[in-house]
Design a protein around this motif. Structure first.
Motif, PDB file in Angstrom:
ATOM      1  N   ILE A  57      -8.119 -12.075  45.120  1.00 52.66           N
ATOM      2  CA  ILE A  57      -9.392 -13.261  45.055  1.00 52.66           C
ATOM      3  C   ILE A  57      -9.177 -14.131  43.920  1.00 52.66           C
ATOM      4  CG2 ILE A  57     -11.465 -12.396  42.688  1.00 52.66           C
ATOM      5  CD1 ILE A  57     -11.688 -14.220  46.625  1.00 52.66           C
ATOM      6  N   THR A  58      -8.803 -14.125  42.500  1.00 50.50           N
ATOM      7  CA  THR A  58      -8.321 -15.557  41.317  1.00 50.50           C
ATOM      8  C   THR A  58      -6.728 -16.906  42.895  1.00 50.50           C
ATOM      9  OG1 THR A  58      -8.847 -14.189  40.307  1.00 50.50           O
ATOM     10  CG2 THR A  58      -7.443 -16.635  39.826  1.00 50.50           C
TER      11      THR A  58
ATOM     12  N   THR B 134      -8.966 -18.330  31.380  1.00 46.75           N
ATOM     13  CA  THR B 134      -8.313 -17.326  31.732  1.00 46.75           C
ATOM     14  C   THR B 134      -9.010 -16.649  32.563  1.00 46.75           C
ATOM     15  OG1 THR B 134      -8.893 -15.101  30.008  1.00 46.75           O
ATOM     16  CG2 THR B 134     -10.273 -17.250  29.220  1.00 46.75           C
ATOM     17  N   VAL B 135      -9.162 -14.985  33.166  1.00 47.01           N
ATOM     18  CA  VAL B 135      -9.894 -14.385  33.517  1.00 47.01           C
ATOM     19  C   VAL B 135      -9.692 -12.771  34.060  1.00 47.01           C
ATOM     20  CG1 VAL B 135      -7.983 -14.928  35.498  1.00 47.01           C
ATOM     21  CG2 VAL B 135     -11.416 -14.433  35.757  1.00 47.01           C
TER      22      VAL B 135
ATOM     23  N   GLU C 213     -10.539  -9.929  32.884  1.00 42.44           N
ATOM     24  CA  GLU C 213     -11.055  -8.470  31.737  1.00 42.44           C
ATOM     25  C   GLU C 213     -11.353  -9.633  30.696  1.00 42.44           C
ATOM     26  OE1 GLU C 213      -7.821  -7.120  29.194  1.00 42.44           O
ATOM     27  OE2 GLU C 213      -6.950  -7.909  30.702  1.00 42.44           O
ATOM     28  N   PRO C 214     -12.603  -9.347  29.621  1.00 43.12           N
ATOM     29  CA  PRO C 214     -12.857  -9.879  28.616  1.00 43.12           C
ATOM     30  C   PRO C 214     -11.759  -9.822  27.310  1.00 43.12           C
ATOM     31  CG  PRO C 214     -14.231  -7.901  28.302  1.00 43.12           C
ATOM     32  CD  PRO C 214     -13.416  -7.541  29.682  1.00 43.12           C
TER      33      PRO C 214
ATOM     34  N   THR D 265     -13.382 -17.801  32.511  1.00 47.10           N
ATOM     35  CA  THR D 265     -14.260 -17.948  33.581  1.00 47.10           C
ATOM     36  C   THR D 265     -15.214 -15.956  33.851  1.00 47.10           C
ATOM     37  OG1 THR D 265     -12.066 -17.501  34.857  1.00 47.10           O
ATOM     38  CG2 THR D 265     -13.053 -20.324  34.360  1.00 47.10           C
TER      39      THR D 265
ATOM     40  N   TRP E 251     -16.299 -13.499  36.878  1.00 52.20           N
ATOM     41  CA  TRP E 251     -16.513 -14.129  38.310  1.00 52.20           C
ATOM     42  C   TRP E 251     -16.434 -13.028  38.563  1.00 52.20           C
ATOM     43  CZ3 TRP E 251     -12.927 -15.719  42.229  1.00 52.20           C
ATOM     44  CH2 TRP E 251     -11.746 -15.973  42.118  1.00 52.20           C
ATOM     45  N   GLN E 252     -16.135 -12.907  39.860  1.00 54.78           N
ATOM     46  CA  GLN E 252     -15.784 -11.120  40.160  1.00 54.78           C
ATOM     47  C   GLN E 252     -15.299 -11.675  42.162  1.00 54.78           C
ATOM     48  OE1 GLN E 252     -19.731  -9.525  40.170  1.00 54.78           O
ATOM     49  NE2 GLN E 252     -19.316  -7.850  38.798  1.00 54.78           N
ATOM     50  N   THR E 253     -14.633 -10.699  42.764  1.00 54.99           N
ATOM     51  CA  THR E 253     -14.559 -10.673  43.053  1.00 54.99           C
ATOM     52  C   THR E 253     -15.450 -11.000  44.999  1.00 54.99           C
ATOM     53  OG1 THR E 253     -12.750  -9.258  43.528  1.00 54.99           O
ATOM     54  CG2 THR E 253     -13.196  -9.548  45.629  1.00 54.99           C
TER      55      THR E 253
ATOM     56  N   THR F 157     -23.908  -7.169  38.476  1.00 52.83           N
ATOM     57  CA  THR F 157     -22.598  -7.805  38.031  1.00 52.83           C
ATOM     58  C   THR F 157     -21.687  -5.917  38.550  1.00 52.83           C
ATOM     59  OG1 THR F 157     -22.549  -7.290  36.152  1.00 52.83           O
ATOM     60  CG2 THR F 157     -22.350  -9.819  37.804  1.00 52.83           C
TER      61      THR F 157
ATOM     62  N   ASP G 258     -21.689  -5.234  35.124  1.00 44.98           N
ATOM     63  CA  ASP G 258     -20.607  -5.773  33.640  1.00 44.98           C
ATOM     64  C   ASP G 258     -22.234  -5.804  32.714  1.00 44.98           C
ATOM     65  OD1 ASP G 258     -18.084  -6.338  33.833  1.00 44.98           O
ATOM     66  OD2 ASP G 258     -18.653  -7.784  35.513  1.00 44.98           O
TER      67      ASP G 258
ATOM     68  N   VAL H  51     -19.172 -11.132  28.238  1.00 45.06           N
ATOM     69  CA  VAL H  51     -19.325 -10.594  28.779  1.00 45.06           C
ATOM     70  C   VAL H  51     -19.308  -9.160  27.544  1.00 45.06           C
ATOM     71  CG1 VAL H  51     -18.658  -9.726  31.418  1.00 45.06           C
ATOM     72  CG2 VAL H  51     -19.255 -11.730  30.479  1.00 45.06           C
TER      73      VAL H  51
ATOM     74  N   ARG I 199     -17.158  -3.404  31.589  1.00 39.12           N
ATOM     75  CA  ARG I 199     -18.018  -2.791  32.911  1.00 39.12           C
ATOM     76  C   ARG I 199     -19.126  -1.299  32.325  1.00 39.12           C
ATOM     77  NH1 ARG I 199     -17.239  -5.078  38.451  1.00 39.12           N
ATOM     78  NH2 ARG I 199     -18.009  -3.013  39.164  1.00 39.12           N
TER      79      ARG I 199
ATOM     80  N   GLY J   4      -6.481  -6.478  34.009  1.00 42.85           N
ATOM     81  CA  GLY J   4      -7.644  -7.573  34.761  1.00 42.85           C
ATOM     82  C   GLY J   4      -7.330  -7.042  36.632  1.00 42.85           C
TER      83      GLY J   4
HETATM   84  C1  WT7 Z   1     -14.345  -8.173  37.103  1.00 44.69           C
HETATM   85  C2  WT7 Z   1     -14.150  -8.732  38.325  1.00 44.69           C
HETATM   86  C3  WT7 Z   1     -12.895 -12.797  39.384  1.00 44.69           C
HETATM   87  C4  WT7 Z   1     -11.058 -12.500  39.209  1.00 44.69           C
HETATM   88  C5  WT7 Z   1     -10.754 -11.305  38.455  1.00 44.69           C
HETATM   89  C6  WT7 Z   1     -10.947 -10.484  38.940  1.00 44.69           C
HETATM   90  C7  WT7 Z   1     -14.223  -8.600  34.692  1.00 44.69           C
HETATM   91  C8  WT7 Z   1     -13.926 -11.271  35.272  1.00 44.69           C
HETATM   92  C9  WT7 Z   1     -13.935 -11.809  33.388  1.00 44.69           C
HETATM   93  C10 WT7 Z   1     -14.768 -12.732  31.713  1.00 44.69           C
HETATM   94  C11 WT7 Z   1     -15.235 -10.671  31.144  1.00 44.69           C
HETATM   95  C12 WT7 Z   1     -14.490 -10.666  33.522  1.00 44.69           C
HETATM   96  C13 WT7 Z   1     -15.831  -8.427  35.263  1.00 44.69           C
HETATM   97  C14 WT7 Z   1     -15.900  -8.393  36.321  1.00 44.69           C
HETATM   98  N1  WT7 Z   1     -13.915 -10.150  34.490  1.00 44.69           N
HETATM   99  N2  WT7 Z   1     -13.457 -12.323  34.528  1.00 44.69           N
HETATM  100  N3  WT7 Z   1     -14.088 -13.948  32.049  1.00 44.69           N
HETATM  101  N4  WT7 Z   1     -14.876 -11.999  30.439  1.00 44.69           N
HETATM  102  N5  WT7 Z   1     -14.624  -9.656  31.982  1.00 44.69           N
HETATM  103  O1  WT7 Z   1     -11.867 -10.370  40.139  1.00 44.69           O
HETATM  104  O2  WT7 Z   1     -10.962  -6.995  40.348  1.00 44.69           O
HETATM  105  O3  WT7 Z   1     -13.552  -8.937  41.199  1.00 44.69           O
HETATM  106  O4  WT7 Z   1     -13.297  -8.111  38.592  1.00 44.69           O
HETATM  107  O5  WT7 Z   1     -13.586  -8.902  35.905  1.00 44.69           O
HETATM  108  O6  WT7 Z   1     -15.388  -6.686  34.644  1.00 44.69           O
HETATM  109  O7  WT7 Z   1     -16.854  -7.556  36.776  1.00 44.69           O
HETATM  110  P1  WT7 Z   1     -12.226  -8.299  40.164  1.00 44.69           P
END
Ligand code: WT7
Length: 648
Positions: free
Chosen positions: A310-311, A385-386, A388-389, A412, A414-416, A502, A504, A516, A519, A528
């Motif tokens: 998604i990113t 950054t995106v 995971e924590p 940042t 967010w999620q898919t 979410t 999370d 955050v 999960r 990630g």
């Molecule tokens: C999951 C979503 C969003 C694009 C990449 C992953 C974790 C995402 C962060 C952040 C802590 C984060 C969460 C979320 N996550 N960004 N900045 N800090 N955790 O997309 O595969 O849909 O995964 O990634 O756990 O639920 P995804």
């Protein structure tokens, strides 16, 4: 989390803030308060300002059928028009896509060229394959400009693209093709990685063996390696594109017509096809690119993700192009030929915003502590950054070594499913703290609550929820409305009404900042990337000598989390099973799901009702002392046996 409330605060760079779109916290609060007071008005104004409508919408939001929500009903638009045509008058000769190949080859594609390429591609899809509005097209592509053309060509004619990450195996690809009932696959012969060609086409061939809804395969030639050609099915892009007209009128789309599907892992079952629709998604993709990266007209923006995630959708293609920016697309591996590659690219292309994942930051740090200082990275303004924590040491290195203490870090979250950022600092406004996503973006009603909707005590972990629908919200799970409702709206209520959860956990600090924590479900975050434990377990169970398996995540110093598998064999001593199981995982899912640890144990810790106690397994994987009560287990003695095996 003991120092949660006492983290150092870094103020935005005042020089940067002066010209930022959102310049200070007063402006942030003014926007967010407007959204709180007049939610629909806030979004209506944004949609009117940002989207080039073919016909204006008549209704802002319809939640009468919640959680099936409609945004901007009555509106007509075309996402490819939003990303291309509307820029041609003022930005025709501006670089839209700056491509750098693995071997250092650079191609700059202007908006005019992008327009011609996408229009031709769209005509090809229509004329040679009869692709129509609503048809699903699977895209299995490397990181080359044609991947973006394919996406935008689908958008232009109203076809729904479903990109499958090039690292997924033929079985994964097959599942996704079948679930979406795609009639066409767009792929490439291969691409380059570390100066060597690698192939994608053979994976497609394997995925199409046996019965398949796919009629044709369009193959983009990237490295001209020899690949098998199935007569009557496989078609050469370079042959077919030659005689196509570069004019293709954009299909008139409703706001809620689907734009794409993207499969992602959940805690149960097979990956689900997350559906995003046209207007709401493109609006938020554009708004967040503008706010969070503060991309200016002359800037060069680089997001290192793959278009298969998604990113890559939102921040390589749709967001930057919707706002008319220059977006970098990179075919290679950021640590090749050495850990200076990204910093050299920043220097060469004068990149202003750099967006990557914590796992990449950790690897780059480990490989080259002072590497950034060997290059001129002074063009950098915002670092993102995106995925995971991020851990504080990685954050500090990013801030000090890469950003030289003058760039904002936007962590940042967010999620898919959210389509775009939902919690993030604003680089010119938000005082930041290491490893903290800070505050919801204006318009996003993100809250940490418990299952009943109450706010936890300060410093206590809660569930991260979004309590009002937002335009870029997931619209459904393809073909499975029940799963959509259950997966996202089944766990948490507020004021008695279900809200989006979410998956999370998160915690507020004394300033109301959101951190955050990861999960709360059975989803593992490997570098990630989301992996469902159920998927990995299903793959492992395909080995004929495996009786039972449980997979958990274990902290990993580079990947964030690694995959730890506990396996019970049907019979005999362990021989070649580990190797064989890894082969199966590669075939069923892909190398990204390979286990970091695999232990063979006599039995799994289960309750008397047969439920596997994963928490115990997580603790053992981390070599933590078991604090939970194990007396309720069917066979408590199994815990000590497993501990002894893992300790070895
Ligand atoms: C999951 C979503 C969003 C694009 C990449 C992953 C974790 C995402 C962060 C952040 C802590 C984060 C969460 C979320 N996550 N960004 N900045 N800090 N955790 O997309 O595969 O849909 O995964 O990634 O756990 O639920 P995804």
């Amino acid at each position: 989390m003991s120092d949660l409330h006492n983290r150092h605060v870094y103020q935005p760079n005042p020089e940067f803030a002066k010209n930022a779109r959102i310049k200070n916290m007063d402006e942030y609060h003014a926007l967010q308060n407007k959204a709180i007071e007049d939610y629909e008005g806030f979004w209506a104004d944004a949609a009117k300002e940002k989207i080039d409508w073919i016909e204006p919408f008549t209704n802002v939001m319809d939640e009468s059928n919640f959680p099936f929500v409609k945004w901007f009903d009555g509106g007509k638009l075309n996402v490819s028009y939003q990303c291309i045509d509307r820029h041609l008058k003022t930005r025709g000769e501006k670089t839209a896509i700056l491509f750098e190949g693995d071997r250092g080859d650079v191609v700059k594609i202007t908006y005019n060229e992008l327009s011609r390429n996408v229009n031709k591609f769209a005509n090809l899809l229509k004329e040679d394959f009869g692709v129509k509005k609503g048809d699903r097209v699977v895209v299995y592509m490397p990181m080359i400009p044609e991947a973006a053309y394919a996406m935008l060509a689908c958008a232009r004619i109203g076809a729904i693209h479903s990109i499958v990450f090039g690292g997924f195996s033929s079985e994964s690809l097959k599942d996704r093709i079948e679930d979406a009932q795609a009639k066409l696959v767009i792929t490439a012969d291969g691409a380059y990685r570390k100066e060597k060609p690698y192939l994608l086409k053979p994976v497609v061939d394997a995925a199409l063996e046996g019965e398949t809804p796919v009629e044709k395969v369009l193959v983009v030639e990237r490295n001209n390696e020899e690949v098998t050609w199935v007569e009557g099915r496989d078609c050469s892009y370079h042959e077919l594109i030659k005689d196509k007209s570069d004019v293709c009128a954009p299909e008139v789309m409703e706001s809620e017509d689907p734009l794409f599907l993207l499969y992602t892992s959940g805690s149960t079952g097979k990956p689900k096809g997350v559906q995003h629709n046209s207007a709401g998604y493109i609006l938020w993709a554009q708004m967040t690119t503008e706010w969070v990266f503060d991309v200016k007209e002359e800037d060069v923006f680089w997001c290192t993700a793959d278009v298969g995630w998604i990113t890559g959708h939102t921040y390589i293609v749709y967001g930057p192009l919707a706002m008319g920016a220059t977006t970098v697309m990179f075919e290679g591996v950021i640590t090749y030929p050495d850990a200076g590659r990204p910093w050299k690219m920043v220097q060469d292309h004068k990149i202003n915003q750099f967006y990557t994942a914590p796992t990449a930051i950790r690897v780059l740090h480990k490989m080259g502590d002072h590497e950034p200082s060997n290059y001129d990275t002074s063009s950098l303004k915002v670092l993102g950054t995106v995925g995971e924590p991020i851990d504080p040491p990685a954050w500090q290195w990013y801030y000090n070594e890469v950003g030289q203490g003058k760039c904002a870090i936007v962590d940042t979250y967010w999620q898919t499913e959210t389509g775009g950022h939902v919690i993030s600092p604003l680089p010119g406004a938000t005082p930041i703290k290491p490893a903290c996503a800070t505050l919801p973006l204006p318009g996003i009603m993100a809250e940490i609550i418990d299952e009943k909707g109450n706010t936890p005590e300060l410093g206590e972990k809660g569930l991260l929820c979004i309590t009002r629908p937002w335009p870029a919200m997931i619209r459904g799970v393809w073909g499975d409305p029940e799963r959509f409702v259950k997966a996202y709206f089944g766990d948490v209520t507020k004021n008695g009404k279900p809200v989006y959860f979410t998956g999370d956990g998160a915690v507020y600090d004394k300033d109301g900042y959101i951190t955050v924590t990861g999960r709360t479900d059975d989803v593992i975050n490997v570098s990630g990337h989301r992996m469902g434990t159920a998927e990995v377990e299903a793959a492992i169970l395909k080995h004929e000598n495996v009786a039972e398996v449980a997979v958990v995540g274990k902290p990993h110093n580079l990947k964030g989390e690694g995959i730890f598998a506990y396996i019970v064999l049907k019979e005999g001593e362990v021989t070649n099973e580990a190797k064989e199981i890894n082969e199966i995982i590669k075939k069923e899912i892909g190398s990204i799901a390979l286990c970091d640890d695999m232990v063979f144990i006599p039995g799994l810790p289960k309750t008397r009702s047969g439920k596997i106690m994963r928490r115990i397994l997580r603790s053992i994987a981390k070599c933590e002392a078991i604090t939970q009560d194990i007396s309720t287990l069917e066979d408590p003695s199994v815990v000590a046996k497993i501990e002894a095996i893992v300790a070895k």
